[in-house]
Motif scaffolding. Sequence first.
Motif, PDB file in Angstrom:
ATOM      1  N   PHE A  85      51.782  84.327  48.203  1.00  0.00           N
ATOM      2  CA  PHE A  85      50.490  84.669  48.796  1.00  0.00           C
ATOM      3  C   PHE A  85      49.324  84.194  47.931  1.00  0.00           C
ATOM      4  O   PHE A  85      48.250  83.876  48.437  1.00  0.00           O
ATOM      5  CB  PHE A  85      50.403  86.179  49.071  1.00  0.00           C
ATOM      6  N   ASP A  86      49.553  84.143  46.614  1.00  0.00           N
ATOM      7  CA  ASP A  86      48.526  83.627  45.697  1.00  0.00           C
ATOM      8  C   ASP A  86      48.142  82.183  46.033  1.00  0.00           C
ATOM      9  O   ASP A  86      47.039  81.736  45.719  1.00  0.00           O
ATOM     10  CB  ASP A  86      49.025  83.659  44.243  1.00  0.00           C
ATOM     11  N   CYS A  87      49.056  81.460  46.641  1.00  0.00           N
ATOM     12  CA  CYS A  87      48.809  80.050  46.959  1.00  0.00           C
ATOM     13  C   CYS A  87      47.822  79.871  48.102  1.00  0.00           C
ATOM     14  O   CYS A  87      47.320  78.775  48.321  1.00  0.00           O
ATOM     15  CB  CYS A  87      50.115  79.347  47.324  1.00  0.00           C
ATOM     16  N   PHE A  88      47.577  80.948  48.843  1.00  0.00           N
ATOM     17  CA  PHE A  88      46.663  80.851  49.975  1.00  0.00           C
ATOM     18  C   PHE A  88      45.431  81.709  49.693  1.00  0.00           C
ATOM     19  O   PHE A  88      45.494  82.934  49.707  1.00  0.00           O
ATOM     20  CB  PHE A  88      47.354  81.323  51.258  1.00  0.00           C
ATOM     21  N   GLU A  89      44.334  81.025  49.442  1.00  0.00           N
ATOM     22  CA  GLU A  89      43.107  81.674  49.021  1.00  0.00           C
ATOM     23  C   GLU A  89      42.644  82.767  49.994  1.00  0.00           C
ATOM     24  O   GLU A  89      42.146  83.804  49.594  1.00  0.00           O
ATOM     25  CB  GLU A  89      42.029  80.593  48.891  1.00  0.00           C
ATOM     26  N   HIS A  90      42.816  82.501  51.294  1.00  0.00           N
ATOM     27  CA  HIS A  90      42.275  83.427  52.285  1.00  0.00           C
ATOM     28  C   HIS A  90      43.315  84.393  52.838  1.00  0.00           C
ATOM     29  O   HIS A  90      43.084  85.031  53.855  1.00  0.00           O
ATOM     30  CB  HIS A  90      41.623  82.642  53.422  1.00  0.00           C
ATOM     31  N   SER A  91      44.434  84.481  52.163  1.00  0.00           N
ATOM     32  CA  SER A  91      45.496  85.349  52.667  1.00  0.00           C
ATOM     33  C   SER A  91      45.049  86.810  52.697  1.00  0.00           C
ATOM     34  O   SER A  91      44.504  87.328  51.727  1.00  0.00           O
ATOM     35  CB  SER A  91      46.730  85.222  51.777  1.00  0.00           C
ATOM     36  N   LEU A  92      45.275  87.445  53.839  1.00  0.00           N
ATOM     37  CA  LEU A  92      44.979  88.877  53.943  1.00  0.00           C
ATOM     38  C   LEU A  92      46.003  89.668  53.154  1.00  0.00           C
ATOM     39  O   LEU A  92      45.726  90.730  52.622  1.00  0.00           O
ATOM     40  CB  LEU A  92      45.033  89.321  55.407  1.00  0.00           C
ATOM     41  N   VAL A  93      47.199  89.113  53.103  1.00  0.00           N
ATOM     42  CA  VAL A  93      48.257  89.749  52.331  1.00  0.00           C
ATOM     43  C   VAL A  93      48.203  89.192  50.913  1.00  0.00           C
ATOM     44  O   VAL A  93      48.194  87.984  50.704  1.00  0.00           O
ATOM     45  CB  VAL A  93      49.651  89.435  52.941  1.00  0.00           C
ATOM     46  N   LYS A  94      48.111  90.080  49.936  1.00  0.00           N
ATOM     47  CA  LYS A  94      48.068  89.641  48.536  1.00  0.00           C
ATOM     48  C   LYS A  94      49.413  89.890  47.865  1.00  0.00           C
ATOM     49  O   LYS A  94      49.767  89.229  46.898  1.00  0.00           O
ATOM     50  CB  LYS A  94      46.981  90.387  47.760  1.00  0.00           C
ATOM     51  N   GLN A 119      69.004  68.397  66.502  1.00  0.00           N
ATOM     52  CA  GLN A 119      69.418  67.557  67.619  1.00  0.00           C
ATOM     53  C   GLN A 119      68.845  66.175  67.393  1.00  0.00           C
ATOM     54  O   GLN A 119      68.057  65.970  66.477  1.00  0.00           O
ATOM     55  CB  GLN A 119      68.908  68.158  68.933  1.00  0.00           C
ATOM     56  N   GLU A 120      69.195  65.262  68.261  1.00  0.00           N
ATOM     57  CA  GLU A 120      68.808  63.882  68.022  1.00  0.00           C
ATOM     58  C   GLU A 120      67.296  63.685  67.890  1.00  0.00           C
ATOM     59  O   GLU A 120      66.829  63.017  66.969  1.00  0.00           O
ATOM     60  CB  GLU A 120      69.349  62.984  69.132  1.00  0.00           C
ATOM     61  N   ASN A 121      66.560  64.293  68.806  1.00  0.00           N
ATOM     62  CA  ASN A 121      65.113  64.071  68.803  1.00  0.00           C
ATOM     63  C   ASN A 121      64.304  65.323  68.535  1.00  0.00           C
ATOM     64  O   ASN A 121      63.105  65.358  68.782  1.00  0.00           O
ATOM     65  CB  ASN A 121      64.672  63.495  70.149  1.00  0.00           C
ATOM     66  N   MET A 122      64.984  66.341  68.070  1.00  0.00           N
ATOM     67  CA  MET A 122      64.304  67.628  68.001  1.00  0.00           C
ATOM     68  C   MET A 122      65.006  68.562  67.030  1.00  0.00           C
ATOM     69  O   MET A 122      66.221  68.463  66.819  1.00  0.00           O
ATOM     70  CB  MET A 122      64.340  68.225  69.408  1.00  0.00           C
ATOM     71  N   LEU A 123      64.223  69.461  66.457  1.00  0.00           N
ATOM     72  CA  LEU A 123      64.808  70.550  65.674  1.00  0.00           C
ATOM     73  C   LEU A 123      64.422  71.852  66.368  1.00  0.00           C
ATOM     74  O   LEU A 123      63.276  72.013  66.798  1.00  0.00           O
ATOM     75  CB  LEU A 123      64.233  70.593  64.252  1.00  0.00           C
ATOM     76  N   ILE A 124      65.366  72.764  66.496  1.00  0.00           N
ATOM     77  CA  ILE A 124      65.038  74.102  66.993  1.00  0.00           C
ATOM     78  C   ILE A 124      65.138  75.010  65.777  1.00  0.00           C
ATOM     79  O   ILE A 124      66.189  75.094  65.134  1.00  0.00           O
ATOM     80  CB  ILE A 124      66.015  74.558  68.085  1.00  0.00           C
ATOM     81  N   VAL A 125      64.033  75.639  65.457  1.00  0.00           N
ATOM     82  CA  VAL A 125      63.988  76.413  64.218  1.00  0.00           C
ATOM     83  C   VAL A 125      63.665  77.873  64.525  1.00  0.00           C
ATOM     84  O   VAL A 125      62.654  78.173  65.166  1.00  0.00           O
ATOM     85  CB  VAL A 125      62.936  75.833  63.243  1.00  0.00           C
ATOM     86  N   ILE A 126      64.548  78.751  64.084  1.00  0.00           N
ATOM     87  CA  ILE A 126      64.319  80.183  64.304  1.00  0.00           C
ATOM     88  C   ILE A 126      64.146  80.873  62.954  1.00  0.00           C
ATOM     89  O   ILE A 126      64.977  80.729  62.053  1.00  0.00           O
ATOM     90  CB  ILE A 126      65.489  80.813  65.092  1.00  0.00           C
ATOM     91  N   PHE A 127      63.036  81.586  62.841  1.00  0.00           N
ATOM     92  CA  PHE A 127      62.729  82.300  61.604  1.00  0.00           C
ATOM     93  C   PHE A 127      63.011  83.781  61.820  1.00  0.00           C
ATOM     94  O   PHE A 127      62.590  84.347  62.822  1.00  0.00           O
ATOM     95  CB  PHE A 127      61.234  82.170  61.267  1.00  0.00           C
ATOM     96  N   GLU A 128      63.691  84.363  60.859  1.00  0.00           N
ATOM     97  CA  GLU A 128      63.838  85.814  60.894  1.00  0.00           C
ATOM     98  C   GLU A 128      63.277  86.342  59.576  1.00  0.00           C
ATOM     99  O   GLU A 128      63.811  86.064  58.510  1.00  0.00           O
ATOM    100  CB  GLU A 128      65.296  86.208  61.071  1.00  0.00           C
ATOM    101  N   ILE A 129      62.183  87.066  59.689  1.00  0.00           N
ATOM    102  CA  ILE A 129      61.480  87.484  58.475  1.00  0.00           C
ATOM    103  C   ILE A 129      61.556  88.998  58.334  1.00  0.00           C
ATOM    104  O   ILE A 129      61.193  89.741  59.247  1.00  0.00           O
ATOM    105  CB  ILE A 129      60.015  86.989  58.511  1.00  0.00           C
ATOM    106  N   THR A 130      62.068  89.441  57.200  1.00  0.00           N
ATOM    107  CA  THR A 130      62.174  90.883  56.956  1.00  0.00           C
ATOM    108  C   THR A 130      61.679  91.197  55.552  1.00  0.00           C
ATOM    109  O   THR A 130      61.785  90.376  54.647  1.00  0.00           O
ATOM    110  CB  THR A 130      63.643  91.375  57.054  1.00  0.00           C
ATOM    111  N   GLY A 131      61.137  92.395  55.397  1.00  0.00           N
ATOM    112  CA  GLY A 131      60.658  92.816  54.086  1.00  0.00           C
ATOM    113  C   GLY A 131      59.455  93.711  54.226  1.00  0.00           C
ATOM    114  O   GLY A 131      59.263  94.354  55.262  1.00  0.00           O
ATOM    115  N   THR A 132      58.670  93.751  53.168  1.00  0.00           N
ATOM    116  CA  THR A 132      57.479  94.604  53.207  1.00  0.00           C
ATOM    117  C   THR A 132      56.268  93.843  52.682  1.00  0.00           C
ATOM    118  O   THR A 132      56.384  92.953  51.851  1.00  0.00           O
ATOM    119  CB  THR A 132      57.653  95.869  52.325  1.00  0.00           C
ATOM    120  N   ILE A 133      55.117  94.219  53.211  1.00  0.00           N
ATOM    121  CA  ILE A 133      53.860  93.713  52.656  1.00  0.00           C
ATOM    122  C   ILE A 133      53.054  94.919  52.177  1.00  0.00           C
ATOM    123  O   ILE A 133      53.204  96.017  52.706  1.00  0.00           O
ATOM    124  CB  ILE A 133      53.040  92.912  53.698  1.00  0.00           C
TER     125      ILE A 133
END
Length: 180
Positions: free
Chosen positions: A33-42, A55-69
Amino acid sequence: MQVLKYLKQYRIPFSGLVSGKHKFEFDIDDKFFDCFEHSLVKKGKLKAEVALQKQENMLIVIFEITGTIKLTCDICLAEFDSPLDFKERVLVKFTEEDWDSETEEVITLSKTDYEFDVATLLYEYINVRVPYYSRCVEQGINITCDPEMLAKISSDDTTESNEESKIDPRWDILKKIKNN
Ligand SMILES: [Zn+2]
């Protein structure tokens, strides 16, 4: 430069991957978060599990984000951990020409790109989840507003406003001059 260097770890080198599913994991911490000056999350401690289907012409990307802020309660001013657990999905398409129709769901990369930088996406996904108004009672785990702090804040408020009303209006003008 330091920032760019730190964020390098949030890149997925997809060009060498065979077709099919691949998994990646990223840790997100205060330094991120320090890398982003305007981050609301510190401050925060999260894990991003990324499932990438090539895939040949595409990537399907799924993010699963867990934790605490870390959030600050707008009522009692206590810092507290707010849990996050969510999924996001994005399509990455490869194109030779500049394609302006980039949407939230579709990202375009050049055919010569070999890495997919997920740092900004992770940053945005997390920051849009910061509530406009934080209350430890509602967003925290096992925490309620500190009654002593609440009492202190409300008594501070009354003394302040009492004093203000007693102040000679000329002082206000002086104060303004001083502040300039
Ligand atoms: Zn509170």
